[in-house]
Design a protein around this motif. Structure first.
Motif, PDB file in Angstrom:
ATOM      1  N   ARG A 186     -14.608 -47.920  27.364  1.00 30.83           N
ATOM      2  CA  ARG A 186     -14.270 -48.116  28.559  1.00 30.83           C
ATOM      3  C   ARG A 186     -13.024 -49.168  28.359  1.00 30.83           C
ATOM      4  NH1 ARG A 186     -19.344 -48.372  31.013  1.00 30.83           N
ATOM      5  NH2 ARG A 186     -19.529 -50.766  30.316  1.00 30.83           N
ATOM      6  N   THR A 187     -13.024 -50.136  27.459  1.00 36.38           N
ATOM      7  CA  THR A 187     -11.895 -50.943  27.141  1.00 36.38           C
ATOM      8  C   THR A 187     -11.036 -50.153  26.560  1.00 36.38           C
ATOM      9  OG1 THR A 187     -13.633 -52.938  26.845  1.00 36.38           O
ATOM     10  CG2 THR A 187     -11.444 -53.056  25.699  1.00 36.38           C
TER      11      THR A 187
ATOM     12  N   SER B  96     -10.413 -47.203  26.733  1.00 36.99           N
ATOM     13  CA  SER B  96      -9.660 -46.261  27.855  1.00 36.99           C
ATOM     14  C   SER B  96      -8.698 -46.807  28.745  1.00 36.99           C
ATOM     15  CB  SER B  96     -10.943 -45.417  28.907  1.00 36.99           C
ATOM     16  OG  SER B  96     -10.087 -44.831  29.761  1.00 36.99           O
TER      17      SER B  96
END
Length: 828
Positions: A234-235, A237
């Motif tokens: 997520r980071t 992304s």
């Protein structure tokens, strides 16, 4: 009973042994027991159980199974026995003391539970070595059973078995809340954080006969690594999105300042509690100016509040690093731009107690730096393109486009302030001569020198621009009067009039300056610049080194000239040109010749003199055909000249003004040779071609060659309007001029002004010393004529001499000239 027992002992499918209670030795073992132990009855009888037990359990066997002197109740014990092949068998031993023939005996039933034990061990191995934990909890929150690897949980349960989980784990409110919700009858699945790990928690309520939840099964799976991977993904992304957005913003035309600030704010916000500074680097890699400076306090959090951390003044990394680097874990630096020549450095600091930067953080800063470097190169190229599009490449001055833009903005300010704008339009005199004689490199150096001189001559706030070629302009704001702009123009003329050295040559330079001053209604900078341009050409027509302010009459005359030029294109074909002849007298008042002048017989304006319609020599397409027509018409008329002079008298002078462009025109010399022969020039007349001094000053090789050919044909040359340009003695020495015609400024006032009288006298002396005859044009009064005659001027023409006529005047008998006044003259 004793006779039935052996039969029963042997018939049992169960493994049974009999041990002497007193000695602890085996007395009997049925077939099933022998098979279980891997030995025959003969081998087993007489042995102790310790001999077949696993070594680590022999003491346990002796203690628990063989208890001499006691009457023990039946005993169940799980032990391991060793076979002769060294394999181990797990046996569940159920023992009881019974009376026997020889006293008390221990009767033992052996049950092979190896498979169950193995399965249980494997299950235990799985539970003990997988990230799964299982619990059974009752309604009160007591753990009835637990298995798995949640060591922190199991250790708490082991230490406090009589404490409810609701009390034992009150430091984990999320987990306790989920347990309470599940005990209310809802199956739940949730990921929680506990003991520094992440667990995927499945809660299933178990209802009792009454329908109420009696128990709760909990299965917890350790998903820490999985959650960390998801968080990293997520980071990454988010970071990729941020970098992509920054790249998009840079491509969509953000100015450099906005881009640097946005990038710094993005880094500070994403890295949490970080201070970001971006510095520009010079060619040596040293910091120059700060492009962006963002502290944690400058970053607004998601809820709109400012971050609580103040500006960090920690130690910053040195910028001489090619890529992002972690320094003591709390500083990052990345250079942007080309690897060999970085243009900026991004510095990120998060001092303790904030967390240290990770490699992922460093990679993010590197990615942002790469985007910034590419964007900076793009902005630099665009700035250079913009600069080149708005600046002259040779002098570095603003070009016409940039100057007009500034002029329009200045006019808007002036209308608001009630002030006036002045414009100087500057054209160098004789620049073409420098280019043609000294070369284009010298010409370029002269233009650069001119730009420097202009910037020093004007006021600090004035803007100097180069329009094209040797044309410059100066924008002057806050001009309170015409006198103020004229003073600036005078300084420009004085500065440019200073001799300059080009290579090994000293060059005298002058300029013509047009002045235009804005009015309250002036709105278009192009109009104001054009007005200054018109004034400059008007000044140049009056002679070099002059300034002239614009008035509307100039524009009217220019428009009329443009109209005339359009009409002039048809005059030759429509026979609208006619020739008029102005008499020329010598010092003894005799008729020495005539000046042939083309007039325009305009259908509406009448007879128009040449000064009002002849095109500028630069307009060769219009001027040259008229010049050729004038020479041809005058020579053919002179061939029929009525001459009453006696034999031996010199032929009269036929003076015709032409442009230098005509002299260098193809076939002009060869056609003139034929014309002179056909019209008897050597006997009937002597042709003199007059060229304006400003054209002679151009001094180009083709023109000098034409002068030589004309002299070979016996054509005299006259410098017209002498004293209005900068013809030097060197130029005079290269051309065999026979006549000099003074400019009207030396004739006007020669009889009244000591200055004019002295100037005219100096020119006369100069010409006579060179053996050149002098001609005074535009003589309007008898006083002027008498003064010039007393000063020994040779020839005169003008209104006081006589009007121009359509026919050549009759030539009277003239005395033969001798010495300096001889028709052939004496040249240098």
């Amino acid at each position: 009973m004793a006779q039935e027992r052996p039969d029963l002992f042997e018939l049992l499918n169960l493994a049974v042994t009999v041990t002497d209670f007193r000695t602890g030795r085996l007395r009997r073992a049925n077939a099933a027991a022998c098979a279980l132990l891997g030995r025959s009855e003969v081998e087993l009888v007489g042995t102790h159980w310790q001999d077949v037990a696993a070594p680590e359990e022999r003491a346990l066997w002796n203690k628990e199974i063989h208890r001499p002197g006691q009457r023990n109740p039946p005993l169940r014990r799980l032990i391991r026995l060793r076979r002769p092949d060294h394999s181990t068998v797990h046996v569940l031993v159920t023992s009881a003391t019974v009376p026997g023939p020889a006293g008390r005996e221990i009767l033992s039933q052996l049950q092979d539970v190896s498979d169950e034990i193995t399965a249980n061990d494997r299950l235990r191995l799985i539970l003990d070595n997988t990230p799964v934990s299982m619990f059974l909890v009752d309604r009160s929150g007591f753990v009835l059973a637990s298995e798995g690897l949640m060591d922190a949980t199991l250790s708490r349960l082991a230490e406090h078995p009589d404490v409810s989980v609701f009390t034992l784990f009150e430091d984990l409110p999320d987990a306790v809340g989920l347990l309470q919700d599940a005990l209310a009858g809802r199956p739940l699945h949730h990921v929680i954080e506990a003991f520094g790990r992440c667990f995927d928690l499945h809660l299933a309520p178990i209802s009792g006969p009454d329908g109420e939840v009696s128990y709760l099964t909990c299965v917890a799976t350790d998903v820490t690594e999985h959650q960390q991977a998801l968080a990293t993904l997520r980071t990454r992304s988010i970071e990729q999105t941020l970098v992509a957005d920054l790249g998009q913003q840079a491509l969509e035309g953000l100015d450099a300042t906005t881009m640097w600030t946005r990038a710094a704010q993005m880094l500070a916000e994403h890295l949490g509690g970080a201070a970001v500074r971006i510095h520009e680097l010079d060619d040596a890699g040293q910091r120059t100016r700060t492009l962006a400076d963002v502290s944690p306090a400058d970053v607004t959090s998601a809820d709109g509040a400012q971050a609580g951390v103040g500006r960090s003044e920690g130690t910053w990394c040195t910028p001489q690093l090619p890529a992002a680097t972690v320094t003591n874990g709390h500083n990052l630096v990345v250079a942007t731009g080309r690897g060999d020549r970085p243009s900026a450095v991004v510095e990120v600091s998060r001092p303790p107690p904030g967390p240290a930067f990770s490699e992922q953080d460093a990679q993010f800063v590197r990615s942002v730096g790469a985007v910034l470097g590419a964007a900076a190169m793009r902005f630099r190229m665009e700035d250079e393109i913009r600069r080149q599009s708005l600046h002259d490449g040779l002098t570095g001055l603003p070009n016409r486009t940039a100057l007009l833009d500034r002029l329009d903005r200045a006019l808007r300010r002036a209308r608001g302030d009630g002030t006036r704008i002045g414009v100087l339009f500057i054209d160098l005199d004789g620049f073409k001569t420098v280019n043609d004689t000294l070369g284009h490199q010298a010409g370029d150096n002269l233009l650069r020198l001119t730009a420097q001189r202009l910037e020093h001559a004007v006021r600090p706030a004035d803007v100097v621009g180069r329009l094209s070629g040797d044309e410059f302009a100066v924008l002057c704001e806050d001009i309170d009067s015409p006198t103020a702009i004229e003073a600036i123009a005078d300084r420009v003329l004085a500065t440019l009039d200073t001799p300059c050295v080009l290579g090994e040559r000293t060059v005298l330079l002058s300029a013509s300056v047009g002045i235009a001053l804005s009015e309250p209604e002036t709105a278009d900078g192009e109009d104001l610049l054009n007005a200054a341009d018109i004034a400059m050409y008007a000044a140049k027509r009056r002679g070099p080194g002059r300034r002239l302010a614009f008035d509307e009459a100039m524009r009217t005359r220019l428009l009329a000239q443009i109209t005339d030029n359009d009409e002039l294109r048809r005059v030759l074909s429509d026979d609208e040109l006619v020739m008029r002849y102005q008499p020329i007298h010598d010092i003894d008042r005799g008729l020495a010749g005539v000046e042939a002048l083309p007039y325009w017989l305009h259908p509406h304006r009448g007879l128009v003199p040449p000064a009002q319609f002849l095109p500028d020599p630069a307009h060769a397409g219009l001027r040259v055909p008229i010049d050729r027509w004038a020479v041809g018409r005058a020579c053919r008329a002179a061939a029929r000249w009525e001459d009453e002079r006696g034999d031996g008298a010199p032929p009269p002078l036929l003076n015709v003004t032409v442009s230098s462009r005509c002299l260098v025109e193809d076939r002009f010399i060869s056609e003139l040779d034929l014309l002179l022969s056909a019209t008897g020039a050597e006997v009937r007349y002597r042709l003199c071609l007059q060229i304006a001094e400003r054209e002679v000053a151009d001094d180009e090789p083709a023109l000098l060659a034409a002068f030589g050919e004309l002299c070979r044909l016996g054509v005299d040359l006259c410098i017209g309007d002498y004293g209005s340009a900068l013809t030097t003695a060197a130029a005079m020495n290269q051309v065999p001029f026979r006549y000099i015609r003074f400019s009207g400024i030396y004739v006007d006032g020669v009889d009244r002004s000591p200055v004019h009288h002295a100037a005219a006298g100096a020119l006369l002396h100069f010409a006579h010393e060179l053996g050149i005859r002098t001609m005074a044009g535009d003589v309007t009064t008898s006083s002027q004529l008498n003064t010039l005659r007393a000063m020994r001027c040779d020839l005169f023409l003008g209104p006081v001499i006589g009007p121009s006529t359509a026919r050549l005047p009759r030539l009277p008998r003239l005395p033969r000239l001798t010495g300096r006044e001889d028709a052939q003259g004496t040249h240098r």
